[in-house]
Design a protein around this motif. Structure first.
Motif, PDB file in Angstrom:
ATOM      1  N   ILE A  10     -59.616  38.269 117.863  1.00 42.71           N
ATOM      2  CA  ILE A  10     -60.134  36.998 118.368  1.00 42.71           C
ATOM      3  C   ILE A  10     -58.969  36.024 118.497  1.00 42.71           C
ATOM      4  CG2 ILE A  10     -62.453  37.273 117.402  1.00 42.71           C
ATOM      5  CD1 ILE A  10     -61.545  35.588 115.028  1.00 42.71           C
ATOM      6  N   TYR A  11     -59.183  34.958 119.257  1.00 46.14           N
ATOM      7  CA  TYR A  11     -58.165  33.919 119.397  1.00 46.14           C
ATOM      8  C   TYR A  11     -58.592  32.610 118.759  1.00 46.14           C
ATOM      9  CZ  TYR A  11     -55.992  37.130 122.631  1.00 46.14           C
ATOM     10  OH  TYR A  11     -55.406  38.235 123.175  1.00 46.14           O
ATOM     11  N   VAL A  12     -59.855  32.508 118.367  1.00 43.29           N
ATOM     12  CA  VAL A  12     -60.366  31.291 117.741  1.00 43.29           C
ATOM     13  C   VAL A  12     -61.499  31.681 116.784  1.00 43.29           C
ATOM     14  CG1 VAL A  12     -62.009  30.810 119.615  1.00 43.29           C
ATOM     15  CG2 VAL A  12     -61.205  28.946 118.180  1.00 43.29           C
ATOM     16  N   PHE A  13     -61.572  31.003 115.647  1.00 43.18           N
ATOM     17  CA  PHE A  13     -62.677  31.210 114.724  1.00 43.18           C
ATOM     18  C   PHE A  13     -63.752  30.170 115.008  1.00 43.18           C
ATOM     19  CE2 PHE A  13     -59.492  33.420 112.173  1.00 43.18           C
ATOM     20  CZ  PHE A  13     -60.218  34.511 111.745  1.00 43.18           C
ATOM     21  N   GLU A  14     -65.006  30.607 115.070  1.00 39.29           N
ATOM     22  CA  GLU A  14     -66.148  29.710 115.257  1.00 39.29           C
ATOM     23  C   GLU A  14     -67.208  30.072 114.224  1.00 39.29           C
ATOM     24  OE1 GLU A  14     -65.707  29.060 120.039  1.00 39.29           O
ATOM     25  OE2 GLU A  14     -67.088  30.588 119.327  1.00 39.29           O
ATOM     26  N   LYS A  15     -67.956  29.088 113.759  1.00 37.34           N
ATOM     27  CA  LYS A  15     -68.889  29.320 112.663  1.00 37.34           C
ATOM     28  C   LYS A  15     -70.030  30.273 113.009  1.00 37.34           C
ATOM     29  CE  LYS A  15     -71.655  25.188 113.482  1.00 37.34           C
ATOM     30  NZ  LYS A  15     -72.171  23.973 112.884  1.00 37.34           N
ATOM     31  N   ASN A  16     -70.334  30.474 114.269  1.00 38.12           N
ATOM     32  CA  ASN A  16     -71.454  31.337 114.652  1.00 38.12           C
ATOM     33  C   ASN A  16     -71.021  32.740 115.081  1.00 38.12           C
ATOM     34  OD1 ASN A  16     -73.305  29.276 114.144  1.00 38.12           O
ATOM     35  ND2 ASN A  16     -73.006  28.425 116.189  1.00 38.12           N
ATOM     36  N   MET A  17     -69.783  33.105 114.817  1.00 37.17           N
ATOM     37  CA  MET A  17     -69.294  34.425 115.216  1.00 37.17           C
ATOM     38  C   MET A  17     -69.921  35.523 114.365  1.00 37.17           C
ATOM     39  SD  MET A  17     -65.266  33.647 115.703  1.00 37.17           S
ATOM     40  CE  MET A  17     -64.922  35.149 116.568  1.00 37.17           C
ATOM     41  N   LYS A  18     -70.200  36.652 114.999  1.00 38.20           N
ATOM     42  CA  LYS A  18     -70.672  37.818 114.258  1.00 38.20           C
ATOM     43  C   LYS A  18     -69.474  38.493 113.607  1.00 38.20           C
ATOM     44  CE  LYS A  18     -73.532  40.677 115.878  1.00 38.20           C
ATOM     45  NZ  LYS A  18     -74.191  41.717 116.653  1.00 38.20           N
ATOM     46  N   PRO A  19     -69.589  38.893 112.354  1.00 37.25           N
ATOM     47  CA  PRO A  19     -68.479  39.592 111.692  1.00 37.25           C
ATOM     48  C   PRO A  19     -68.191  40.938 112.354  1.00 37.25           C
ATOM     49  CG  PRO A  19     -70.027  38.747 110.077  1.00 37.25           C
ATOM     50  CD  PRO A  19     -70.680  38.582 111.424  1.00 37.25           C
ATOM     51  N   ALA A  20     -66.923  41.284 112.400  1.00 33.07           N
ATOM     52  CA  ALA A  20     -66.512  42.603 112.874  1.00 33.07           C
ATOM     53  C   ALA A  20     -66.683  43.634 111.761  1.00 33.07           C
ATOM     54  CB  ALA A  20     -65.060  42.552 113.340  1.00 33.07           C
ATOM     55  N   LEU A  21     -66.751  43.146 110.499  1.00 34.61           N
ATOM     56  CA  LEU A  21     -66.886  44.037 109.352  1.00 34.61           C
ATOM     57  C   LEU A  21     -67.563  43.293 108.211  1.00 34.61           C
ATOM     58  CD1 LEU A  21     -65.983  46.810 108.022  1.00 34.61           C
ATOM     59  CD2 LEU A  21     -64.052  45.509 107.114  1.00 34.61           C
ATOM     60  N   TYR A  22     -68.464  43.972 107.528  1.00 38.92           N
ATOM     61  CA  TYR A  22     -69.079  43.473 106.287  1.00 38.92           C
ATOM     62  C   TYR A  22     -68.508  44.286 105.143  1.00 38.92           C
ATOM     63  CZ  TYR A  22     -72.643  41.096 109.085  1.00 38.92           C
ATOM     64  OH  TYR A  22     -73.290  40.281 109.964  1.00 38.92           O
ATOM     65  N   CYS A  23     -68.175  43.626 104.038  1.00 38.25           N
ATOM     66  CA  CYS A  23     -67.658  44.353 102.883  1.00 38.25           C
ATOM     67  C   CYS A  23     -68.099  43.650 101.603  1.00 38.25           C
ATOM     68  CB  CYS A  23     -66.145  44.471 102.951  1.00 38.25           C
ATOM     69  SG  CYS A  23     -65.290  42.912 102.835  1.00 38.25           S
ATOM     70  N   ASP A  24     -67.836  44.290 100.475  1.00 35.39           N
ATOM     71  CA  ASP A  24     -68.161  43.739  99.169  1.00 35.39           C
ATOM     72  C   ASP A  24     -66.883  43.303  98.468  1.00 35.39           C
ATOM     73  OD1 ASP A  24     -70.998  44.204  99.216  1.00 35.39           O
ATOM     74  OD2 ASP A  24     -70.552  46.333  98.993  1.00 35.39           O
ATOM     75  N   ASP A  25     -67.026  42.401  97.513  1.00 35.92           N
ATOM     76  CA  ASP A  25     -65.903  41.965  96.692  1.00 35.92           C
ATOM     77  C   ASP A  25     -65.258  43.190  96.053  1.00 35.92           C
ATOM     78  OD1 ASP A  25     -64.158  40.380  95.222  1.00 35.92           O
ATOM     79  OD2 ASP A  25     -65.594  40.055  93.613  1.00 35.92           O
ATOM     80  N   GLY A  26     -63.948  43.306  96.170  1.00 37.60           N
ATOM     81  CA  GLY A  26     -63.222  44.437  95.595  1.00 37.60           C
ATOM     82  C   GLY A  26     -63.010  45.598  96.537  1.00 37.60           C
ATOM     83  N   ASP A  27     -63.658  45.585  97.706  1.00 37.44           N
ATOM     84  CA  ASP A  27     -63.448  46.665  98.671  1.00 37.44           C
ATOM     85  C   ASP A  27     -62.002  46.681  99.148  1.00 37.44           C
ATOM     86  OD1 ASP A  27     -66.052  47.516  98.583  1.00 37.44           O
ATOM     87  OD2 ASP A  27     -66.623  46.713 100.542  1.00 37.44           O
ATOM     88  N   ILE A  28     -61.497  47.870  99.399  1.00 38.79           N
ATOM     89  CA  ILE A  28     -60.189  48.032 100.028  1.00 38.79           C
ATOM     90  C   ILE A  28     -60.439  48.272 101.509  1.00 38.79           C
ATOM     91  CG2 ILE A  28     -58.119  49.464 100.165  1.00 38.79           C
ATOM     92  CD1 ILE A  28     -58.449  49.981  97.167  1.00 38.79           C
ATOM     93  N   ILE A  29     -59.726  47.519 102.341  1.00 39.99           N
ATOM     94  CA  ILE A  29     -59.949  47.564 103.786  1.00 39.99           C
ATOM     95  C   ILE A  29     -58.631  47.857 104.488  1.00 39.99           C
ATOM     96  CG2 ILE A  29     -60.820  46.292 105.781  1.00 39.99           C
ATOM     97  CD1 ILE A  29     -62.119  44.345 103.739  1.00 39.99           C
ATOM     98  N   ASP A  30     -58.634  48.821 105.391  1.00 46.97           N
ATOM     99  CA  ASP A  30     -57.516  49.030 106.310  1.00 46.97           C
ATOM    100  C   ASP A  30     -57.740  48.102 107.493  1.00 46.97           C
ATOM    101  OD1 ASP A  30     -56.004  50.923 105.013  1.00 46.97           O
ATOM    102  OD2 ASP A  30     -56.855  52.628 106.081  1.00 46.97           O
TER     103      ASP A  30
END
Length: 91
Positions: A10-30
């Motif tokens: 993305i080029y700008v963050f907006e409050k109504n954007m859908k997440p590209a990924l959902y994760c939990d606290d402590g998850d390791i993400i590539d």
């Protein structure tokens, strides 16, 4: 391990954007990203053709389950891998 690919940029963050990924606290993400020029530079000749409206992309957004407005998040970057030898671009 979860993964978010570089085509989720993305080029700008907006409050109504859908997440590209959902994760939990402590998850390791590539997280695969584009460089600050959106991978437009492959040779010195590309500098004159650079589209500055397509610079500084960010990968995401990422939603961390259980977070609330005002929470502070802490992340650790374990490794960075380059795609090419940037010193050769400016030869």
């Amino acid at each position: 391990m979860k993964k978010i690919l570089k085509d989720n940029y993305i080029y700008v963050f907006e409050k109504n954007m859908k997440p590209a990924l959902y994760c939990d606290d402590g998850d390791i993400i590539d997280i695969y990203t584009l460089d600050c020029y959106n991978n437009q530079l492959k040779s010195i000749e590309d500098v004159d053709k650079l589209d500055y409206s397509k610079t500084n992309p960010a990968t995401g957004p990422i939603f961390i389950n259980g977070t609330k407005k005002g929470d502070t998040l802490n992340g650790i970057a374990y490794r960075f891998y380059g795609r090419y030898d940037e010193s050769k671009i400016l030869e």
